[in-house]
Design a protein around this motif. Structure first.
Motif, mmCIF file in Angstrom:
data_model
loop_
_atom_site.group_PDB
_atom_site.id
_atom_site.type_symbol
_atom_site.label_atom_id
_atom_site.label_comp_id
_atom_site.label_asym_id
_atom_site.label_seq_id
_atom_site.Cartn_x
_atom_site.Cartn_y
_atom_site.Cartn_z
ATOM 1 N N ILE A 208 6.656 2.903 72.625
ATOM 2 C CA ILE A 208 6.508 1.455 72.784
ATOM 3 C C ILE A 208 7.778 0.899 73.413
ATOM 4 O O ILE A 208 8.884 1.119 72.915
ATOM 5 N N LEU A 209 7.619 0.179 74.518
ATOM 6 C CA LEU A 209 8.760 -0.362 75.253
ATOM 7 C C LEU A 209 9.112 -1.780 74.829
ATOM 8 O O LEU A 209 10.279 -2.162 74.861
ATOM 9 N N SER A 210 8.106 -2.573 74.450
ATOM 10 C CA SER A 210 8.394 -3.939 74.017
ATOM 11 C C SER A 210 7.239 -4.485 73.196
ATOM 12 O O SER A 210 6.089 -4.063 73.349
ATOM 13 N N ILE A 211 7.579 -5.435 72.308
ATOM 14 C CA ILE A 211 6.601 -6.137 71.481
ATOM 15 C C ILE A 211 6.932 -7.623 71.559
ATOM 16 O O ILE A 211 8.107 -8.009 71.463
ATOM 17 N N ASP A 212 5.915 -8.459 71.731
ATOM 18 C CA ASP A 212 6.127 -9.901 71.751
ATOM 19 C C ASP A 212 5.003 -10.572 70.988
ATOM 20 O O ASP A 212 3.827 -10.202 71.131
ATOM 21 N N GLU A 213 5.368 -11.562 70.170
ATOM 22 C CA GLU A 213 4.355 -12.312 69.428
ATOM 23 C C GLU A 213 3.885 -13.485 70.276
ATOM 24 O O GLU A 213 4.695 -14.285 70.764
ATOM 25 N N LEU A 214 2.570 -13.593 70.453
ATOM 26 C CA LEU A 214 1.987 -14.667 71.238
ATOM 27 C C LEU A 214 1.759 -15.898 70.365
ATOM 28 O O LEU A 214 1.914 -15.852 69.141
#
Length: 745
Positions: A208-214
Motif C-alpha cells: 500500500i502506497l497511500s491511504i486517504d480518508e474521503l
C-alpha cells in the motif's frame, strides 16, 4: 544525502541493457491525439500557479520529513543539519512560526508520518544504534510540545520486512491508519495493530502506497500490483471491510502523491501537475500544469509532499539542486486574465531527460516573450517499438516540433538530414555566428555533423567503457579477446563473473556491437561490414556468456565493490561525473579504462549524448539559438552528464582536484562499516589530464540503431543455438543490413 536517499541507493538496480543505450521507461498507456498536438502549441492559462518560498521557516540544512495541517495551522516535523528533529507549526502565509525540539541522533531518520486532529504527529522513526550502526524501528506519537507520548517498538517486524509499514493516514473515525502487507490496519498503543480493510479485498496487493480518508469516511487506497507493479486505485468501505469501487481514471504506470484539504477533497500530484480527484466521475481535473507554469516537477517531488488549503492554495516542500536544499513553498493559482501571452516553441522527443526539462523551465521563467513546450512521447506509450514508430511517423508527416530530441536515436538524424527536415546549424557555430563563441570539445563537434554539416547540438554526455585494474592491463590501453580469455582463465573465473555477473549473451550481442563505432555499421557512408573476422570473433566472445539472466537484478554498489575486491576483472563504467571516476580509483586503486575487448587494437568506448536538432521550418530560429546557448553554457551543474563545452568540461574535472565541500553530495561514498557517507579523495592533476584525454579520444556515439540491433540479435541466436557457424551468421547479417540501408537511403 538523506537517509531516505541512502535506502533508495541501496535498493537501486542496474538494468542489464542500460550501459550503452538511453534508458526508456514508459509511463503512458494512452495514444497521442490531434488534441495533444494542439495543446502542445499553447499554454493553458487556467492551470497556472505562482510559486513563493517561505524564507524564514526552515533554517539552513533543515529538511522536512512530515507535512500536514490542523485547522488553520500548517504542521511539520523536520530534521536539523546537526541531527535533532523539530516539531513546527506556522500560518498558511508563513507567519507565527513555532517550533519545539524533539531530539534524535544525526543518523536517525523518519520513514513516514501523519498528524491527527489535535496536532499530534505519528512517525515511523529509525533510530541508529551507536554500538553497531544497526537500526531500531519505532512508531512514535509526538505531541506539539515535542514530547514523545509513546514509542512502540516494531524493530523485529521491520527487520523481517523493511516495508512493514509503508504509509500512515489519520481518520477522525478510525484513528491511526497503517498501510501494511495485511491491508489497512488501525493502531493504538493499547491494542496494537488491527485489520480494518483486509488485503484479500485488494487483488494482487504488493504494497500500500497511500491511504486517504474521503469526505464520506470512505477510504481511498493506492497500492501496487505484486506481479506487474502497476498502480491500483480503490475506494473501500472500512465499516464493512470491502472494496466499493475500483478506479480507472489514473495512469497505471504513474506515480502519484495524494493529499486532501480540510473539506475532505482529494488531490493528486504527478510529474506533470496537480489534479483534483473526482472520485464519483472517476477522473482527474487538472488544476496546475507544472510545465505551463514553468515549475520544475523534480523540485516538487520532495519527501514530505503537499497540503491543500483549497484548490487554489497549496503548501509543498521542495528539494533543489545538487545539494538538495529543502524549502517550503506556497503555490497560488493565478487569475487567467493576469497570465501574459507568450510565443510557444515546441520540443519533442521519445524521452526528454528531466535535467533538460529543468533547464527549459529556467529558460521559460527568464523569458517574458517565449515559452518552450515539451512533447514527451514516453508519456503516451508503454511499448518502446510503438513509441519509436509514432515518433518517426509524426516527424515524417510534418508534425515535427521546432526542436527535436534524438537522444538514444542518433541513427535517425541522417535520414531527416537527407530529407531536409533538419536545419543546418553550421553557420551558427562558425566564428562570427550567433553560437560561434562556444568552443565545443572536438570529438563532440564531429559527432554533431553529418556530411560535414552540423545538424545537431549536444549539451551533455557521459562515458560508457570498461575499467580494469592496472595490474590486469599490464601497460596496455586495450585488451584483445585473447588477453581477456587468458586473464579470466588464469583467475579461475567464468565470463559472467569476470564482467560483473549480469550480462547474457543476448545483451552482449544486441548492444555491444555498437561500441565498434563505424567499424561494422557506418551511418555516414551508409555501408556495413559484418562479414569480417572481427565480427565473428565478437560473436564467439558473446557466446561465452550465459544464455539466460544470471540474476534477477544487481545492486549497483555491489558491482563496483566486487570489482574493487577482485571478485570481478572488469567494471562496466558509466561516468557522468568526475567524482564517479574518483570513487572507482579510491575503491579499486589504479585502474585503466580499456574499453570493450577487440582484436583491432582500439580502445572501444562510447559517449551517450543528449542530442537535439532544429526543425528547418521553424519560425523562431533566433530564440532557439538563445535556448541552445542556455542549454550549453548554463552555470548550473547538469545532472545529465559532463558539459560538451570545453571550458565547462575542464572546470567540472578540476572540481575534483581539491577536497570537496561537506555539502557536495556527489563527492561522497557510503562506508558500510561505519554506516556513514565519507568524502571521496581528490584526484591528482595527472589523473584529471588522463581522464580528459580519454574523454576527448572517444569518437563513437552510443545512439544505437534498434533495427540493426534487432537483426544482429535475431540472426545471432541461430549461432548460439549451434544451428549455424559464426561466419554464416555474419554473412546473413551483412545481407540483411545492406538491404535495410538500401531501403532507407
Amino acid at each position: 544525502m538523506s537517509k531516505r536517499n541512502i535506502i533508495g541507493r541501496a535498493i537501486s538496480v542496474i538494468l542489464t541493457c542500460t550501459l550503452c543505450v538511453t534508458t526508456f521507461t514508459g509511463c503512458g498507456g494512452k495514444k497521442l491525439t490531434d488534441e495533444d498536438f494542439a495543446n502542445i502549441k499553447k499554454i493553458d492559462k487556467n492551470c497556472i500557479f505562482k510559486q513563493e518560498e517561505f524564507k524564514d521557516i526552515l533554517e539552513a540544512g533543515d529538511s522536512v520529513d512530515v507535512l500536514g495541517r490542523n485547522g488553520d495551522k500548517i504542521l511539520a516535523v523536520s530534521k536539523t543539519q546537526a541531527g535533532p528533529f523539530k516539531y513546527m507549526s506556522f500560518n498558511p502565509d508563513g507567519s507565527d512560526v513555532n517550533s519545539a525540539e524533539i531530539g534524535g541522533g544525526k543518523d536517525d531518520y523518519i520513514v513516514t508520518g501523519t498528524f491527527d486532529k489535535d496536532g499530534n504527529a505519528y512517525v515511523i522513526y529509525k533510530e541508529c544504534k551507536e554500538a553497531d550502526g544497526s537500526y531500531g524501528s519505532f512508531l512514535e506519537k509526538i505531541e506539539p510540545t515535542g514530547n514523545i507520548a509513546y514509542k512502540y517498538d516494531f524493530s523485529k517486524e521491520f527487520d523481517e520486512d523493511p516495508f512493514f509499514i509503508r504509509c500512515f493516514a489519520w481518520s477522525d473515525k478510525y484513528g491511526l491508519l497503517c498501510g501494511t502487507m495485511d491491508g489497512v490496519q488501525t493502531f493504538d498503543e493499547k491494542n496494537g495493530l488491527k485489520v480494518l480493510v483486509d488485503r484479500k479485498n485488494m487483488n494482487g496487493m504488493g504494497g500500500i502506497l497511500s491511504i486517504d480518508e474521503l469526505a464520506d469516511n470512505k477510504l481511498f487506497i493506492n497500492y501496487f500490483d505484486d506481479s506487474s507493479y502497476e498502480g491500483r486505485f480503490v475506494v473501500a468501505d472500512a465499516d464493512n471491510n470491502k472494496v466499493d469501487k475500483k478506479l480507472s481514471g489514473f495512469q497505471k504506470h504513474g506515480f502519484y502523491s495524494f493529499f486532501e484539504d480540510e473539506a475532505g477533497n482529494l488531490y493528486a500530484e504527478d510529474d506533470y501537475g496537480i489534479y483534483k480527484c473526482d472520485i464519483e466521475a472517476d477522473k482527474l481535473v487538472k488544476l496546475l500544469d507544472f510545465r505551463d507554469a514553468s515549475i520544475s516537477f523534480d523540485e516538487m517531488n520532495a519527501q514530505a509532499g503537499f497540503v491543500a488549503l483549497n484548490e487554489k492554495e497549496i503548501i509543498a516542500d521542495t528539494s533543489v539542486g545538487d545539494e538538495q536544499v529543502n524549502s517550503l513553498v506556497k503555490l497560488t493559482k493565478v487569475n487567467p486574465e493576469d497570465v501574459g501571452d507568450k510565443t510557444v516553441i515546441t520540443l519533442s522527443g521519445m524521452y526528454v531527460d528531466r535535467d533538460i526539462v529543468k533547464q527549459i523551465m529556467d529558460f521559460n521563467r527568464s523569458s517574458d516573450k517565449y515559452a518552450i513546450k515539451i512533447l514527451d512521447y514516453s508519456e503516451f506509450y508503454d511499448d518502446f517499438e510503438q513509441l519509436q514508430k509514432q515518433f518517426n511517423l509524426d516527424i515524417t508527416s510534418g508534425k515535427a516540433a521546432d526542436i527535436i530530441c534524438f537522444s538514444g536515436a542518433e541513427s535517425s538524424v541522417r535520414k531527416y538530414a537527407d530529407k531536409g527536415t533538419l536545419l543546418d546549424l553550421s553557420a551558427a557555430f562558425e566564428n562570427g555566428g550567433p553560437l560561434g563563441d562556444i568552443e565545443i570539445l572536438p570529438n563532440i563537434k564531429e559527432m554533431m555533423k553529418y556530411n560535414d554539416k552540423i545538424y545537431t547540438f549536444m549539451p551533455t554526455f557521459d562515458i560508457s567503457t570498461f575499467a580494469t585494474k592496472s595490474e590486469n592491463a599490464s601497460g596496455k590501453q586495450t585488451l584483445s579477446y585473447k588477453d581477456c580469455d587468458e586473464l579470466i582463465t588464469g583467475k579461475g573465473m567464468d565470463y559472467k563473473t569476470a564482467f560483473g555477473s549480469y550480462y547474457t549473451r543476448d545483451q552482449i550481442c544486441e548492444y555491444f556491437w555498437m561500441m565498434y563505432g563505424d567499424e561494422f555499421f557506418d551511418l555516414k557512408s551508409k555501408k556495413c561490414n559484418f562479414n569480417t573476422p572481427e565480427f565473428t570473433e565478437f560473436l564467439n566472445f558473446a557466446n561465452k556468456f550465459p544464455d539466460e539472466e544470471p540474476v534477477d537484478y544487481v545492486i549497483g554498489d555491489d558491482i563496483l565493490d566486487d570489482f574493487a575486491a577482485g571478485k570481478s576483472i572488469f567494471y562496466a563504467a558509466n561516468y557522468w561525473d568526475i567524482w564517479e571516476y574518483a570513487e572507482t580509483k579510491q575503491l579499486a586503486g589504479d585502474v585503466e579504462l580499456v574499453g570493450f575487448p577487440n582484436n583491432l587494437g582500439k580502445n572501444l568506448a562510447a559517449l551517450n549524448t543528449t542530442t537535439f536538432a532544429v526543425n528547418s521550418k521553424t519560425e523562431n530560429v533566433d530564440v532557439i539559438y538563445d535556448l541552445i546557448r542556455e542549454l550549453m553554457t548554463s552555470d548550473k551543474k547538469s545532472d545529465n552528464g559532463f558539459s560538451s563545452v570545453k571550458s565547462k568540461f575542464e572546470e567540472e574535472l578540476h572540481e575534483a582536484a581539491v577536497e570537496a565541500s561537506d555539502s557536495n553530495k556527489r563527492a561522497k561514498l557510503y562506508d558500510p562499516v561505519s554506516g556513514e557517507w565519507k568524502k571521496i579523495n581528490p584526484l591528482t592533476e595527472e589523473d584529471i589530464k588522463k581522464f580528459y584525454d580519454y574523454a576527448v579520444s572517444i569518437n563513437t556515439n552510443a545512439g544505437i540503431d534498434m533495427q540493426v540491433s534487432s537483426i544482429v540479435l535475431e540472426e545471432a541466436s541461430s549461432f548460439f543455438a549451434g544451428q549455424k557457424t559464426a561466419e554464416q551468421v555474419a554473412e546473413v547479417i551483412q545481407n540483411r543490413v545492406s538491404n535495410y540501408i538500401a531501403e532507407n537511403s
